[in-house]
Design a protein around this motif. Structure first.
Motif, PDB file in Angstrom:
ATOM      1  N   ASP A   4      57.206 -16.249  64.349  1.00 20.53           N
ATOM      2  CA  ASP A   4      55.878 -16.838  64.211  1.00 20.53           C
ATOM      3  C   ASP A   4      55.939 -17.973  63.194  1.00 20.53           C
ATOM      4  OD1 ASP A   4      53.237 -17.494  63.811  1.00 20.53           O
ATOM      5  OD2 ASP A   4      52.546 -15.415  63.664  1.00 20.53           O
ATOM      6  N   PRO A   5      55.717 -19.241  63.615  1.00 17.96           N
ATOM      7  CA  PRO A   5      55.825 -20.366  62.677  1.00 17.96           C
ATOM      8  C   PRO A   5      54.766 -20.372  61.602  1.00 17.96           C
ATOM      9  CG  PRO A   5      54.936 -21.089  64.790  1.00 17.96           C
ATOM     10  CD  PRO A   5      55.361 -19.667  64.971  1.00 17.96           C
ATOM     11  N   THR A   6      53.722 -19.562  61.755  1.00 18.64           N
ATOM     12  CA  THR A   6      52.649 -19.545  60.755  1.00 18.64           C
ATOM     13  C   THR A   6      52.977 -18.629  59.576  1.00 18.64           C
ATOM     14  OG1 THR A   6      51.474 -17.727  61.854  1.00 18.64           O
ATOM     15  CG2 THR A   6      50.956 -19.973  62.563  1.00 18.64           C
ATOM     16  N   LEU A   7      53.996 -17.772  59.755  1.00 15.31           N
ATOM     17  CA  LEU A   7      54.359 -16.854  58.684  1.00 15.31           C
ATOM     18  C   LEU A   7      55.320 -17.535  57.714  1.00 15.31           C
ATOM     19  CD1 LEU A   7      54.948 -13.556  60.703  1.00 15.31           C
ATOM     20  CD2 LEU A   7      52.927 -14.199  59.378  1.00 15.31           C
ATOM     21  N   PRO A   8      55.190 -17.254  56.415  1.00 11.70           N
ATOM     22  CA  PRO A   8      56.111 -17.863  55.447  1.00 11.70           C
ATOM     23  C   PRO A   8      57.534 -17.349  55.645  1.00 11.70           C
ATOM     24  CG  PRO A   8      54.760 -16.168  54.398  1.00 11.70           C
ATOM     25  CD  PRO A   8      54.202 -16.362  55.780  1.00 11.70           C
ATOM     26  N   VAL A   9      58.495 -18.218  55.426  1.00 17.93           N
ATOM     27  CA  VAL A   9      59.897 -17.841  55.542  1.00 17.93           C
ATOM     28  C   VAL A   9      60.353 -17.235  54.217  1.00 17.93           C
ATOM     29  CG1 VAL A   9      62.242 -18.663  55.951  1.00 17.93           C
ATOM     30  CG2 VAL A   9      60.326 -19.659  57.228  1.00 17.93           C
ATOM     31  N   VAL A  10      60.852 -16.014  54.261  1.00 17.85           N
ATOM     32  CA  VAL A  10      61.312 -15.330  53.066  1.00 17.85           C
ATOM     33  C   VAL A  10      62.820 -15.549  52.944  1.00 17.85           C
ATOM     34  CG1 VAL A  10      61.525 -13.128  51.871  1.00 17.85           C
ATOM     35  CG2 VAL A  10      59.491 -13.604  53.264  1.00 17.85           C
ATOM     36  N   GLU A  11      63.241 -16.147  51.850  1.00 16.65           N
ATOM     37  CA  GLU A  11      64.659 -16.410  51.648  1.00 16.65           C
ATOM     38  C   GLU A  11      65.400 -15.112  51.358  1.00 16.65           C
ATOM     39  OE1 GLU A  11      67.519 -19.345  48.977  1.00 16.65           O
ATOM     40  OE2 GLU A  11      65.629 -18.627  48.137  1.00 16.65           O
ATOM     41  N   PRO A  12      66.500 -14.855  52.045  1.00 12.82           N
ATOM     42  CA  PRO A  12      67.289 -13.640  51.776  1.00 12.82           C
ATOM     43  C   PRO A  12      68.160 -13.820  50.537  1.00 12.82           C
ATOM     44  CG  PRO A  12      68.315 -14.888  53.532  1.00 12.82           C
ATOM     45  CD  PRO A  12      67.055 -15.639  53.171  1.00 12.82           C
ATOM     46  N   VAL A  13      67.552 -13.837  49.369  1.00 11.04           N
ATOM     47  CA  VAL A  13      68.250 -14.173  48.129  1.00 11.04           C
ATOM     48  C   VAL A  13      69.383 -13.201  47.852  1.00 11.04           C
ATOM     49  CG1 VAL A  13      68.011 -14.416  45.628  1.00 11.04           C
ATOM     50  CG2 VAL A  13      66.239 -15.315  47.142  1.00 11.04           C
ATOM     51  N   ALA A  14      69.109 -11.912  47.940  1.00 13.74           N
ATOM     52  CA  ALA A  14      70.135 -10.913  47.649  1.00 13.74           C
ATOM     53  C   ALA A  14      71.322 -11.058  48.599  1.00 13.74           C
ATOM     54  CB  ALA A  14      69.546  -9.507  47.741  1.00 13.74           C
ATOM     55  N   ARG A  15      71.050 -11.252  49.880  1.00 16.63           N
ATOM     56  CA  ARG A  15      72.128 -11.380  50.853  1.00 16.63           C
ATOM     57  C   ARG A  15      72.978 -12.610  50.576  1.00 16.63           C
ATOM     58  NH1 ARG A  15      70.097 -11.736  56.797  1.00 16.63           N
ATOM     59  NH2 ARG A  15      69.940 -13.955  56.297  1.00 16.63           N
ATOM     60  N   LYS A  16      72.345 -13.717  50.210  1.00 18.29           N
ATOM     61  CA  LYS A  16      73.080 -14.952  49.927  1.00 18.29           C
ATOM     62  C   LYS A  16      73.910 -14.808  48.650  1.00 18.29           C
ATOM     63  CE  LYS A  16      70.787 -18.849  50.568  1.00 18.29           C
ATOM     64  NZ  LYS A  16      69.666 -19.833  50.588  1.00 18.29           N
ATOM     65  N   PHE A  17      73.338 -14.156  47.635  1.00 18.54           N
ATOM     66  CA  PHE A  17      74.096 -13.959  46.402  1.00 18.54           C
ATOM     67  C   PHE A  17      75.313 -13.080  46.654  1.00 18.54           C
ATOM     68  CE2 PHE A  17      75.279 -11.832  42.512  1.00 18.54           C
ATOM     69  CZ  PHE A  17      75.228 -12.845  41.569  1.00 18.54           C
ATOM     70  N   GLY A 154      55.777  -9.360  29.435  1.00 19.15           N
ATOM     71  CA  GLY A 154      55.148 -10.652  29.169  1.00 19.15           C
ATOM     72  C   GLY A 154      54.501 -11.307  30.363  1.00 19.15           C
ATOM     73  N   HIS A 155      54.905 -10.893  31.573  1.00 16.90           N
ATOM     74  CA  HIS A 155      54.367 -11.486  32.803  1.00 16.90           C
ATOM     75  C   HIS A 155      53.988 -10.379  33.782  1.00 16.90           C
ATOM     76  CE1 HIS A 155      56.903 -14.563  30.944  1.00 16.90           C
ATOM     77  NE2 HIS A 155      56.133 -15.460  31.508  1.00 16.90           N
ATOM     78  N   PRO A 156      52.997  -9.559  33.435  1.00 19.43           N
ATOM     79  CA  PRO A 156      52.630  -8.435  34.312  1.00 19.43           C
ATOM     80  C   PRO A 156      52.177  -8.934  35.685  1.00 19.43           C
ATOM     81  CG  PRO A 156      50.955  -8.798  32.618  1.00 19.43           C
ATOM     82  CD  PRO A 156      52.120  -9.648  32.248  1.00 19.43           C
ATOM     83  N   GLY A 157      52.738  -8.297  36.705  1.00 20.37           N
ATOM     84  CA  GLY A 157      52.369  -8.668  38.071  1.00 20.37           C
ATOM     85  C   GLY A 157      53.209  -9.765  38.678  1.00 20.37           C
ATOM     86  N   ALA A 158      53.972 -10.502  37.854  1.00 25.48           N
ATOM     87  CA  ALA A 158      54.805 -11.583  38.376  1.00 25.48           C
ATOM     88  C   ALA A 158      56.082 -11.004  38.978  1.00 25.48           C
ATOM     89  CB  ALA A 158      55.146 -12.574  37.272  1.00 25.48           C
ATOM     90  N   GLU A 159      56.597 -11.686  39.984  1.00 24.55           N
ATOM     91  CA  GLU A 159      57.819 -11.228  40.632  1.00 24.55           C
ATOM     92  C   GLU A 159      59.016 -11.517  39.737  1.00 24.55           C
ATOM     93  OE1 GLU A 159      60.442 -11.923  44.727  1.00 24.55           O
ATOM     94  OE2 GLU A 159      58.601 -13.062  44.371  1.00 24.55           O
ATOM     95  N   PRO A 160      59.788 -10.504  39.356  1.00 26.44           N
ATOM     96  CA  PRO A 160      60.945 -10.732  38.488  1.00 26.44           C
ATOM     97  C   PRO A 160      62.124 -11.279  39.282  1.00 26.44           C
ATOM     98  CG  PRO A 160      60.851  -8.436  39.090  1.00 26.44           C
ATOM     99  CD  PRO A 160      59.632  -9.078  39.706  1.00 26.44           C
ATOM    100  N   PRO A 161      63.084 -11.867  38.608  1.00 27.23           N
ATOM    101  CA  PRO A 161      64.303 -12.269  39.298  1.00 27.23           C
ATOM    102  C   PRO A 161      65.148 -11.058  39.658  1.00 27.23           C
ATOM    103  CG  PRO A 161      64.512 -12.672  36.949  1.00 27.23           C
ATOM    104  CD  PRO A 161      63.097 -12.226  37.179  1.00 27.23           C
ATOM    105  N   LEU A 162      66.006 -11.221  40.644  1.00 21.56           N
ATOM    106  CA  LEU A 162      67.011 -10.204  40.919  1.00 21.56           C
ATOM    107  C   LEU A 162      68.069 -10.268  39.828  1.00 21.56           C
ATOM    108  CD1 LEU A 162      67.518 -10.700  44.774  1.00 21.56           C
ATOM    109  CD2 LEU A 162      65.909  -9.172  43.594  1.00 21.56           C
ATOM    110  N   ALA A 163      68.608  -9.124  39.443  1.00 20.20           N
ATOM    111  CA  ALA A 163      69.574  -9.063  38.337  1.00 20.20           C
ATOM    112  C   ALA A 163      70.853  -8.385  38.819  1.00 20.20           C
ATOM    113  CB  ALA A 163      68.984  -8.320  37.147  1.00 20.20           C
ATOM    114  N   PHE A 164      71.990  -9.065  38.608  1.00 24.63           N
ATOM    115  CA  PHE A 164      73.274  -8.548  39.056  1.00 24.63           C
ATOM    116  C   PHE A 164      74.275  -8.579  37.901  1.00 24.63           C
ATOM    117  CE2 PHE A 164      71.304 -10.394  42.848  1.00 24.63           C
ATOM    118  CZ  PHE A 164      71.443  -9.370  43.776  1.00 24.63           C
ATOM    119  N   ALA A 165      74.943  -7.454  37.674  1.00 28.24           N
ATOM    120  CA  ALA A 165      76.080  -7.393  36.762  1.00 28.24           C
ATOM    121  C   ALA A 165      77.332  -7.283  37.629  1.00 28.24           C
ATOM    122  CB  ALA A 165      75.973  -6.195  35.824  1.00 28.24           C
TER     123      ALA A 165
END
Length: 239
Positions: A4-17, A154-165
């Motif tokens: 559906d072109p009207t839906l936002p495209v979600v980047e697969p960040v975890a998969r790309k990392f 400090g940023h309640p409700g904001a989306e945090p970054p993914l964290a990888f060790a």
């Protein structure tokens, strides 16, 4: 079925990392090099996934004003922290130093995390003579945990970054025992948002001889007057 072109495209960040991590581990694990070289190679593969204007290294954060969490207590007395690699959410990287000419708006650099899709730490076993220290690896996990916890506060409700060790087990003679790391992390549990990525290489760097004392350092004796042209420029220039 078409998307559906009207839906936002979600980047697969975890998969790309993780794709960048897997290629980096498979390609570079057989080498012996300084830690900074491995970090540069890792950044190369992150750039191949996310683009050059989204990948950065070692943004600096002021942490002495962070909450006194169990994770912060394990990091020691340093008043700042750096992250080995970060990926921004959008092109056009901006990573101001908390005390630089262009400063972070909150005075600590934590506001930068709002712009980041990924924060990551990297440990490579072949960069140390005796292999990786479990406490130092655990500190990477605790550092990421502290950053996420402070961000949530400090940023309640904001989306945090993914964290990888990330741990690359490629020491020529010593295998890294991840179970020991798990035991160390049991002392202070990591933040639930931190993921540990572990890769053990199939082909370890070759070691041709046992370590020994090695040759004596070369010492050259300069001939008399070699640097006269530096200290007495009026005498002319010497090649």
């Amino acid at each position: 079925m078409e998307a559906d072109p009207t839906l936002p495209v979600v980047e697969p960040v975890a998969r790309k990392f993780e794709a960048a991590w897997n290629v980096f581990a498979a390609t570079c694990g057989q080498y012996v090099a300084p830690e900074a070289t491995f970090q540069a190679w890792f950044a190369h593969y992150l750039i191949s996934q996310f683009g050059i204007d989204r990948v950065g290294r070692e943004p600096t954060f002021r942490i002495d004003t962070f909450m006194d969490s169990p994770w912060k207590a394990r990091l020691g007395g340093s008043g700042h922290a750096r992250l080995d690699a970060v990926v921004t959410r959008a092109p056009g990287i901006q990573l101001p130093h908390y005390a630089g000419l262009v400063r972070s708006p909150d005075g600590t650099g934590l506001a930068v995390l709002d712009q980041l899709a990924v924060i990551a730490e990297l440990k490579v076993a072949s960069t140390t003579a005796e292999g990786l220290d479990h406490t130092e690896v655990a500190k990477d996990v605790w550092k990421l945990s502290m950053m996420l916890d402070e961000f949530h506060a400090g940023h309640p409700g904001a989306e945090p970054p993914l964290a990888f060790a990330c741990i690359l087990d490629n020491h020529p003679t010593r295998s890294y025992r991840k179970s020991w790391l798990d035991h160390r992390l049991a002392e202070v549990q990591p933040h639930r948002g931190v993921r540990v990525l572990y890769a053990q290489v199939a082909e370890r760097p070759a070691v041709t001889e046992k370590r020994g004392r090695g040759p004596e350092p070369r010492r050259l004796a300069p001939e008399p007057g070699r640097w006269d042209w530096v200290t007495r420029p009026g005498d002319g220039i010497r090649e």
